[in-house]
Write an enzyme that holds these catalytic residues in place. Structure first.
Site, PDB file in Angstrom:
ATOM      1  N   ASP A  74       9.024 -23.021  23.087  1.00  0.00           N
ATOM      2  CA  ASP A  74       9.649 -23.083  24.414  1.00  0.00           C
ATOM      3  C   ASP A  74       9.543 -24.488  25.001  1.00  0.00           C
ATOM      4  OD1 ASP A  74      10.792 -22.395  26.824  1.00  0.00           O
ATOM      5  OD2 ASP A  74       8.977 -21.489  27.642  1.00  0.00           O
ATOM      6  N   ASP A 278      16.598 -26.120  27.648  1.00  0.00           N
ATOM      7  CA  ASP A 278      15.511 -25.160  27.475  1.00  0.00           C
ATOM      8  C   ASP A 278      15.687 -24.273  26.258  1.00  0.00           C
ATOM      9  OD1 ASP A 278      13.372 -23.489  27.802  1.00  0.00           O
ATOM     10  OD2 ASP A 278      14.386 -22.211  29.256  1.00  0.00           O
TER      11      ASP A 278
END
Ligand SMILES: *[C@@H]1O[C@H](CO)[C@@H](O)[C@H](O)[C@H]1NC(C)=O
Ligand SMILES: *[C@@H]1O[C@H](CO)[C@@H](O)[C@H](O)[C@H]1NC(C)=O
Ligand SMILES: *[C@@H]1O[C@H](CO)[C@@H](O)[C@H](O)[C@H]1NC(C)=O
Ligand SMILES: *[C@@H]1O[C@H](CO)[C@@H](O)[C@H](O)[C@H]1NC(C)=O
Ligand SMILES: *[C@@H]1O[C@H](CO)[C@@H](O)[C@H](O)[C@H]1NC(C)=O
Length: 491
Positions: A74, A278
């Site tokens: 992430d 992201d």
């Protein structure tokens, strides 16, 4: 066959841990560890595209002796955390398959220590959370071993697997919780640099295409065989509230739609749009005005019941593409083709019950809308780009990806603070300021080519009459951006 995604109305408000998560078809997973060690001071971890979840997972080992865990990579958060084997989310019962990606039994590790009891608590934009202790232990990823790595231990969580957050240390959950930058600890890329595994805090992400299972993250270097053309550097912007670099905010300065029938320039009153790159988010989310123009081009219609823009799955064969431009004129442009933007809605195909798409399988469009920042470019965008994250110079390197590249030519960053190798700066970034863009409707000259027919008014489509009882929801779309560091605006 591309599998399932979400039926969760607003992806954002949905908790990842709803029952959906535990209904993964685990037999379809390919999460075997695949390590690739480099000779030259860089490390590659092969990551696996979990299409049912949309996320990218990496195999790691935690503790002594090492316990295998598969964790989601992430870029939208900055802590590693692992679910504790004692967490109730890991209990297996008839409705719950437990922590099939592995969990951590701290009592079985001889090198484990607690460094902050009850101090770990993180919430993500999609409503999911994890809470417990900050701990330190040995952590191994991609053949690199880190001693005394600080991590969260999820004792109470609704996510049945852990995450590897590789963002800025200033975005660690401990800072949001203590409201003090001095509580920052050395997170994964910082510690890799301090322990001498890489020269500088930087890494490159190559996700490959939707139909491929693996991509890779390369810490400390770039791979010149994984992209086309040249890498261009653009600025990362500070978080306007904290006036510090804490997430990967870049300026989306143009968006065009192109097909055999023409090219349209799309507009938004929010251009330049601050967007966060992201990897922890499955879809992309843009301001409603510009998202609606994209939907109009491709004939997607927004269904209030689902909170999603839908279109026929056959649109993945459309020859149109969108060109995302960054960092002002002359900056990098990433083309995203339709086969990267059409994702299944359900595991059992459902058909449009009426309207111009009657009888066709329903898919969801890869760009959805938000009404306010943070806007996100998630995996539906990132797969088409090679992205280098330089956390020391606060720059992103971007180039069009080379899908399914098999060659490799790794170039390591030579020293701490070195700029991204083989990359030139976008020439006109100074012109990018926070202006109010002007919204005007394009002529939709490209839409005929996208849709391969005279564009019908998608807005007139009737909502599909879903038979909810027949739809097995296999997973929710994810949105792993940490909550708590404020809103993002270009400053
Ligand atoms: C953990 O993964 C390694 C590397 O693939 C493998 O050799 C080992 O057997 C695994 N250990 C367990 C306990 O599954
Ligand atoms: C391990 O890390 C913690 C927290 O960063 C630090 O306080 C401690 O001194 C470190 N221990 C060792 C043995 O390096
Ligand atoms: C990449 O490989 C996958 C799996 O083999 C294939 O389905 C896909 O079409 C390939 N993509 C490109 C752009 O060649
Ligand atoms: C991206 O799309 C634009 C507009 O269609 C085109 O001019 C450009 O050559 C494309 N770039 C690449 C790398 O394919
Ligand atoms: C997305 O757009 C639709 C219609 O275009 C609108 O009704 C909805 O409120 C928007 N959603 C968000 C989260 O802004």
């Amino acid at each position: 066959m591309k599998s399932v995604v979400t039926l969760v109305a607003s992806a954002l408000l949905a908790s990842v841990a709803q029952a959906q998560v535990v209904q993964w078809d685990i037999a379809k997973r390919h999460v075997g560890p695949r390590f690739a060690k480099r000779q030259d001071g860089t490390f590659t971890e092969v990551i696996t595209n979990e299409k049912t979840r949309g996320g990218y997972f990496a195999s790691c080992q935690v503790g002594t002796p090492g316990q295998n865990l598969t964790l989601q990579l992430d870029t939208g958060s900055s802590d590693i955390w692992v679910p504790s084997s004692s967490a109730s989310v890991c209990d297996q019962d008839s409705q719950n398959s437990g922590c099939t990606f592995g969990s951590f039994d701290e009592s079985a590790s001889s090198t484990f220590s607690v460094v902050g009891e009850n101090e770990f608590t993180i919430s993500y934009v999609d409503g999911s959370h994890s809470k417990g202790d900050y701990v330190a232990d040995t952590f191994e990823i991609g053949g690199a071993t880190l001693n005394n790595m600080t991590m969260g231990l999820g004792l109470s969580t609704d996510i049945p697997y852990g995450l590897v957050g590789v963002g800025y240390a200033l975005n660690e959950a401990i800072i949001a919780n203590t409201q003090s930058a001095s509580s920052a600890y050395d997170n994964l890329p910082v510690l890799m640099q301090k322990q001498g595994l890489i020269a500088t805090n930087a890494y490159s992400l190559w996700l490959n295409d939707l139909d491929a299972n693996t991509g890779s993250i390369l810490f400390g270097g770039i791979d010149t065989e994984k992209y086309q053309g040249e890498l261009t550097r653009i600025n990362i912007y500070k978080d306007s509230q904290t006036n510090a670099f804490s997430s990967f905010i870049v300026a989306l300065t143009s968006l065009q739609a192109s097909s055999s029938s023409g090219t349209d320039t799309l507009t938004s009153s929010e251009l330049p749009v601050p967007v966060v790159l992201d990897s922890g988010t499955t879809f992309s989310y843009l301001p409603t005005d510009i998202a609606e123009q994209m939907w109009q081009e491709v004939g997607a219609a927004y269904y209030t019941q689902l909170g999603l823009a839908l279109l026929p799955c056959s649109m993945e064969n459309s020859d149109g593409h969108f060109s995302f431009g960054f960092g002002g004129s002359g900056g990098p442009v990433i083309n995203v083709t339709m086969d990267e933007l059409v994702l299944p809605l359900t595991d059992e195909p459902q058909q449009f019950p009426s309207g111009p798409y009657e009888g066709q399988d329903i898919c969801q469009f890869g760009v959805q809308n938000f009404s306010s920042s943070p806007y996100l470019l998630g995996d539906t965008f990132l797969r088409s780009a090679y992205v280098v994250y330089d956390l020391v110079n606060n720059e992103i390197g971007l180039a069009p990806t080379d899908f399914n590249a098999t060659g490799s030519n790794v170039v390591a960053f030579p020293s701490e603070g070195a700029q991204i190798p083989s990359a030139s700066a976008a020439p006109n970034q100074a012109e990018v300021t926070q202006t109010s863009g002007s919204l005007s409707q394009p002529t939709y000259g490209a839409s005929g080519g996208f849709q391969n027919h005279d564009a019908e008014s998608a807005a007139s489509l009737l909502p599909p009459a879903f038979d909810w009882s027949r739809i097995a929801v296999m997973g929710a779309s994810m949105c792993f951006v940490m909550v708590g560091s404020g809103f993002f605006l270009l400053i």
